[in-house]
Enzyme design. Structure first.
Site, short mmCIF file in Angstrom:
data_model
loop_
_atom_site.label_atom_id
_atom_site.label_comp_id
_atom_site.label_asym_id
_atom_site.label_seq_id
_atom_site.Cartn_x
_atom_site.Cartn_y
_atom_site.Cartn_z
N GLY D 217 0.79 -1.23 0.00
CA GLY D 217 0.00 0.00 0.00
C GLY D 217 0.82 1.27 0.00
O GLY D 217 1.93 1.31 -0.52
N LEU D 243 -4.53 -5.34 -4.40
CA LEU D 243 -3.43 -4.37 -4.39
C LEU D 243 -2.10 -5.01 -3.96
O LEU D 243 -2.01 -5.61 -2.90
CB LEU D 243 -3.79 -3.21 -3.44
CG LEU D 243 -2.76 -2.07 -3.38
CD1 LEU D 243 -2.69 -1.33 -4.70
CD2 LEU D 243 -3.08 -1.13 -2.24
N ASP D 244 -1.08 -4.86 -4.80
CA ASP D 244 0.28 -5.31 -4.48
C ASP D 244 0.36 -6.79 -4.16
O ASP D 244 1.24 -7.23 -3.41
CB ASP D 244 0.86 -4.50 -3.30
CG ASP D 244 0.92 -3.01 -3.61
OD1 ASP D 244 1.07 -2.66 -4.79
OD2 ASP D 244 0.81 -2.21 -2.68
N ALA D 245 -0.55 -7.57 -4.72
CA ALA D 245 -0.59 -8.99 -4.39
C ALA D 245 -0.39 -9.90 -5.60
O ALA D 245 -0.50 -11.11 -5.49
CB ALA D 245 -1.90 -9.33 -3.70
#
Lengths: 300, 300, 300, 300
Positions: D217, D243-245
């Site tokens: 994040g 998100l960001d995964a």
């Protein structure tokens, strides 16, 4: 005792009893991979890993490492070697076929510094180095108790200017009696004779305590200190007649600053040395290293 | 255009207008730190960072870098230098006192390879290198347009066997006119004359494309390829008369394998070269590097 | 046996018998360094290393580590502590003054994994960790023979859900009897009670087998495998009540690829774990680590 | 201008005009390698590199990347694809066959931070990224001049809470018009809509400025500073809805100490970010990355 239990060794041996490795090199030309993989398929093998490398077009040499699974490998190994012969001949291959479950026999030479020896013993006991450490040979008695506590025979063969030829005879006898497949010089600070090198060509691994080709020869940390380098290193290589000039298997470095004196460089260096040597020995034991010219191919 | 705005430069200059740096070296003995810190306290300074290094007892030399804050530094700088003189004398100190907000003037030399030059320009524009890049000098015209797009004068001074002395006169004139404090050889593939080296002793930084002292001289990647090393490196050092033998400021390495040919080594090496050079130049600009003998102290 | 001989320990102790270390923290303001260094000069001390760090202007806290040499340190240590008291008071300092030649007493906790314990024992025996390892405590009997072969008492205190409070009483008794200055959790897979943590606040070092704060809690290698990270890591930190959330002392990583299964990640990770833990313990023993808030300052 | 001359691009294109790459995945079983290599041999191809990976026995999936040379590749490419169809069907393969000389089209998204964009442009111009950079899209006008100086169209599409859906329509139109094969988010600080992600599944590469999964994040450097980590990192990954995964392609880290404030962490981090992103994009362009589940296989 911090050793792999017999049960664990056996589990490993059992797990890989049908796993074989082929190392192949030959002049490059179309059809090599097809021929090999077709052969293995016909034999009923399943390729679980394969890696290849082709030198530049001028020299045009092909290198390959294959791991495969084959039911009843133990019984069928010899037959397969025989069956592969015509293919090898038609491509002018040099090759070897080994069973992954066969432990290679290792002879370790050491002087007074114990860190590389201990790293190898520790990785061996923890099951990271799948091998038999058959004998440790030293020109000093210092490590006898430690080595024997691992259940490994220890030969102390003092070497002096006067007795060098005779001492080497004793070493050769000990190595030979142990049936060693590979010799590891774990900070053994003596030079081996050409005869030794010939018998064990590309099967003697040395750790040199510098980032070769910088600081060849004696007292590399002193040399590094004087030059004021910002990284110190270590190099594992096969031993050849020219000092510290054989094919490099592995290297690594450690950052240092102006603050480190020679003693501290040696202390930091020991960590790099033992890591680099252990990696190189591990790769050799897993048949990952091929030599061509004065260089190595290390298959991942 | 991707450059630090004037507003940002000014913010930086404003922020550090009262920040000074002292570099000191002298024979070691008790009381040095006390004398310096007492002096600074009397002047009203606040020490914000200090680092020291003492060589081994035999040579017994003391080195120190201090950063301090002092109100109205600009006006008081000269007075402080004067006031420090007796202390310096009593300890037999060599020292310098510089204002952090004064930008050093940099002259960059380059041949045809642009990666090191571009890295410096990029870090300069992004505010990471606090300096004035006053001039770029090259023996080739290739980078003219690029350099001028950054608003930096570009001198193309071709160098041949025949015109070398005269070309160097032109270079010296250009460097001198630019008032350069430091010269950076950003892959400038020519050897500077002793006269040049004398005028800018320990103020000429070169990037050598190997992990020195391995692979001194020409074509280091070709040398590295032939030797079969498993790491390639780069070395930033001050230039001295002996080729690639000056005090090392910074080094780093990059892992490679048998797969890389010479071209790929060069490509991977470029990344290491530009990083290592940029770090070394940055440290020099921040007065972090002291030379003693043929080695450097790099204060953190 | 591969241990530092008594002669070598004594040489070390002798060499550093007049070496002291001060750790200081206080609110930042001008004159601190001057006051400390003037004091030491008056006492006849020679500062051989000093490092300082000031937090950002808002928090404005000053931290310092000084090493100095002082003749007859042993006799004069208490007097110096006394004499320093008014200075400390006037600057509102927290501080400690220790003799470098005094070996700290270490208690090691371990479960079944032996690699971190063995690394500490090996570095201790080779003289890299200057300390007394006073006791090893384990919830399993596995390492008893090994530990005792180093001449170190081994307490096997099994821990179950039922006996946990009582087992911890036994642990505390053993640690207390050993007079431990610091506790190292060398892959001790149990959580210590708040009481334990309180008694040894910032003196219990744990190794967590991930790059924290990634993969907190159980089975970090399994978590890393599932997430498909390209680097695995290890973190040494002081233990606080919140799991894996205490101040980080040291971290490092190891490159991995898609090829590694969980078992291989664990094997590669072991090398990082033992290196990171040994570094952190070494720094703690050399009084290089200061805690502020939930972070550490590690002086070089 | 510091760009690869047309002559050099053509030399590259010429050199690799007969070079093809196959990416294959299918359920594991014996005979796959034999079938593929026999097919290629029949077509007259010479395999110059091949790498394979098989997941653990439970999931049992086989992945392969092959590079081969084939005379008159351009004309024969379609025929080969056709001829391979029955083999692919019999093994239930997913596969692709691409010509190495075909440059992929890249669209780059950027906000205000320029370092990742510039690194890509620099590597592109120096010939390290073999691709066409077809368009740069930004929500800010800042980089317009720079990008256009490289001869690349620049679309400034401001994004606000109110106009987001419409802005994304414009973005999609620009990407589509450019015929982009892959989208690179070079520090583009906006979240893309599911529709975008669907159209370019596993073809959108993002750089996250932390060592994921740590510090997901916003403001990862601030998070890293607060946690007091000793290494900062960057992660290049394919973008998925969470998100960001998404699947991680590459990660790297940089050592830091207590001395670094948030600004310095950001500055050091920029070097890691641009290196990691450039590597990931390069591997994607060379068809080295395969996705399975939420992980990647990156062939060497």
């Amino acid at each position: 005792m911090y050793r792999l239990s017999e049960r664990e060794w056996q589990a490993y041996t059992e797990k890989y009893k049908n796993r074989a490795r082929m190392l192949i090199s030959c002049p490059d030309r179309p059809g090599i991979v097809a021929a090999i993989s077709h052969f293995l398929y016909q034999q009923g093998a399943n390729i679980v890993q394969s890696d290849q490398y082709t030198t530049d077009p001028e020299t045009g040499r092909f290198f390959m490492r294959i791991e495969f699974e084959l039911t009843n490998l133990e019984e069928r190994c010899e037959v397969i070697r025989e069956a592969f012969r015509p293919i090898a001949a038609s491509f002018d291959m040099e090759y070897s076929l080994v069973q992954a479950s066969k432990r290679k026999k290792v002879a370790i030479f050491v002087s007074k510094e114990d860190h590389c020896l201990l790293e190898l013993l520790w990785r061996w006991k923890s099951g990271e180095l799948y091998a038999d450490i058959s004998v440790v040979i030293s020109n000093h008695p210092d490590m006898k108790e430690t080595v024997e506590s691992f259940g490994i025979p220890y030969h102390c063969i003092p070497v002096t200017k006067e007795n060098k030829p005779q001492a080497e005879e004793e070493q050769i006898a000990a190595v030979s009696e142990a049936g060693a497949d590979v010799i590891v010089l774990a900070r053994y600070m003596q030079i081996l004779s050409p005869r030794f090198l010939e018998d064990y060509a590309m099967r003697i691994i040395n750790i040199h305590h510098s980032f070769l080709p910088a600081f060849v020869g004696a007292k590399p940390y002193e040399q590094a200190y004087r030059r004021g380098v910002k990284l110190i290193g270590a190099t594992a290589h096969y031993v050849t007649e020219e000092l510290d000039a054989g094919p490099i298997i592995e290297q690594d470095v450690q950052r240092v600053t102006h603050q480190e004196d020679v003693e501290t460089l040696k202390q930091l260096g020991r960590q790099v040395e033992r890591t680099v040597l252990a990696r190189a020995v591990g790769w050799h034991l897993e048949d990952r290293v091929l030599v061509y010219g004065n260089k190595t191919i290390v298959f991942p």
